[in-house]
Design a protein around this motif. Structure first.
Motif, PDB file in Angstrom:
ATOM      1  N   LEU A 168       0.870  -1.175   0.000  1.00  0.00           N
ATOM      2  CA  LEU A 168       0.000   0.000   0.000  1.00  0.00           C
ATOM      3  C   LEU A 168       0.903   1.220   0.000  1.00  0.00           C
ATOM      4  CD1 LEU A 168      -2.715   1.523   0.311  1.00  0.00           C
ATOM      5  CD2 LEU A 168      -2.400   1.343   2.798  1.00  0.00           C
ATOM      6  N   LEU A 169       0.745   2.068  -0.984  1.00  0.00           N
ATOM      7  CA  LEU A 169       1.513   3.304  -1.051  1.00  0.00           C
ATOM      8  C   LEU A 169       1.046   4.241   0.056  1.00  0.00           C
ATOM      9  CD1 LEU A 169       2.143   5.318  -4.330  1.00  0.00           C
ATOM     10  CD2 LEU A 169       1.527   6.443  -2.198  1.00  0.00           C
ATOM     11  N   VAL A 170       2.004   4.746   0.846  1.00  0.00           N
ATOM     12  CA  VAL A 170       1.703   5.631   1.970  1.00  0.00           C
ATOM     13  C   VAL A 170       2.491   6.926   1.815  1.00  0.00           C
ATOM     14  CG1 VAL A 170       1.810   5.935   4.475  1.00  0.00           C
ATOM     15  CG2 VAL A 170       1.243   3.692   3.514  1.00  0.00           C
ATOM     16  N   VAL A 171       1.793   8.057   1.865  1.00  0.00           N
ATOM     17  CA  VAL A 171       2.447   9.367   1.805  1.00  0.00           C
ATOM     18  C   VAL A 171       2.381   9.984   3.197  1.00  0.00           C
ATOM     19  CG1 VAL A 171       2.533  11.601   0.657  1.00  0.00           C
ATOM     20  CG2 VAL A 171       1.666   9.610  -0.578  1.00  0.00           C
ATOM     21  N   PRO A 172       3.521  10.383   3.769  1.00  0.00           N
ATOM     22  CA  PRO A 172       3.551  10.860   5.159  1.00  0.00           C
ATOM     23  C   PRO A 172       2.761  12.133   5.430  1.00  0.00           C
ATOM     24  CG  PRO A 172       5.719  10.136   4.486  1.00  0.00           C
ATOM     25  CD  PRO A 172       4.877  10.156   3.249  1.00  0.00           C
TER      26      PRO A 172
END
Length: 314
Positions: free
Chosen positions: A133-137
């Motif tokens: 799962l792509l996670v952007v902070p």
């Protein structure tokens, strides 16, 4: 004449690649896993998108993370049937993080929304047998920082849901994004430090993006080599954020770098995401795409990539 700095780095990549071909020809037995991020297809029905990708030889899809609430997003049963009927597998899910679900926000209601969203998408990714799962902070589309405590809040938030990744086996793939679009974590080095600070077993991978790397990294192929096993997905578009081959991206050395780290293995994906030029590609998520234009975009990108890969690995 003295070579430019990037030319010297290019030579290092070329030499290492040539040596790999001589010493380990078996390293080229498998081709890179080619996926496609479908959120750029907007409101097009998923079945149409899947059929297009299969038509042009794409076997993996990165699904739009569109579960923005408990009643929204892809239905698990329907999605599995569409994928199964068309022989399509899921590489992962593209997490979408805006000001409404922002782990770095100074408003706790938005941080809670981010946590709820991540839980929904991790569970969905696992159901689809996706790898990451792509996670952007922090929020995409909010380049101005609220304050100097954003990373602290983001790390604290991701730790709360980190066990969900570990339990499901889904990788949390942290994506560095250019400074024009996000307030924190713009480079691979910053992503590595962020992952180190989170310090949880389920959070250990990076989702790269060639478009963002153009401004964030000193040398894209060397950055890939330095990332090694941490890299699990690589978004791709040419320098104009259009189809591969439409700009002046040094695709050959990027492919060389990927083979150097053994990226042609299970769980690692090369995923075009050509969203087009302009400062804000996100309205495309809600638009009605031109089917013929999307066909050409996929066809041109797949053909160009496989052509370059075949020439290099021959």
């Amino acid at each position: 004449m003295k070579k430019q700095n990037f030319e010297i780095k290019n030579e290092i990549i070329d030499k290492a690649f040539d040596e790999l071909k001589v010493k380990r020809p078996d390293a080229f037995k498998e081709r890179l896993n080619f996926s496609w991020s479908n959120w750029g297809f907007g409101q097009e029905p998923l079945e149409e998108s899947v059929k297009r990708l299969k038509k042009y030889g794409v076997d993996y899809i990165e699904l739009h993370g569109n579960h923005y609430g408990p009643d929204l997003g892809y239905n698990i049963g329907e999605t599995k049937k569409i994928l199964s009927d068309n022989g399509m597998k899921v590489s992962g899910v593209c997490g979408m993080f805006s000001a409404d679900n922002d782990m770095a926000s100074n408003r706790n209601i938005q941080r809670q929304a981010a946590l709820d969203y991540i839980r929904r998408e991790v569970d969905f990714t696992a159901e689809m047998a996706g790898h990451y799962l792509l996670v952007v902070p922090a929020a995409v589309g909010r380049p101005e920082a609220y304050d100097d405590a954003e990373i602290i809040r983001s790390v604290e938030a991701l730790r709360i849901v980190a066990d969900r990744f570990e339990k499901t086996g889904v990788k949390a793939a942290i994506e560095p994004i250019r400074a024009a679009e996000v307030s924190i974590i713009h480079t691979f080095a910053e992503a590595k430090e962020y992952i180190k600070t989170v310090n949880r077993p389920g959070v250990g991978h990076i989702n790269g993006d060639l478009y963002h790397m153009l401004t964030g990294e000193d040398h894209i192929p060397q950055t890939i080599v330095d990332a090694g096993d941490m890299l699990t997905n690589l978004h791709a578009a040419d320098t104009n954020r259009c189809a591969l081959g439409a700009g002046f991206l040094d695709l050959d050395r990027i492919i060389k770098a990927l083979y150097l780290i053994g990226y042609n293995r299970e769980g690692c994906f090369f995923t075009p995401e050509p969203l087009g030029p302009g400062g804000d590609p996100y309205p495309a998520m809600h638009g009605i795409p031109d089917g013929k234009r999307m066909d050409l975009l996929v066809e041109d990108t797949v053909r160009y990539f496989r052509e370059r890969e075949a020439l290099l690995s021959a």
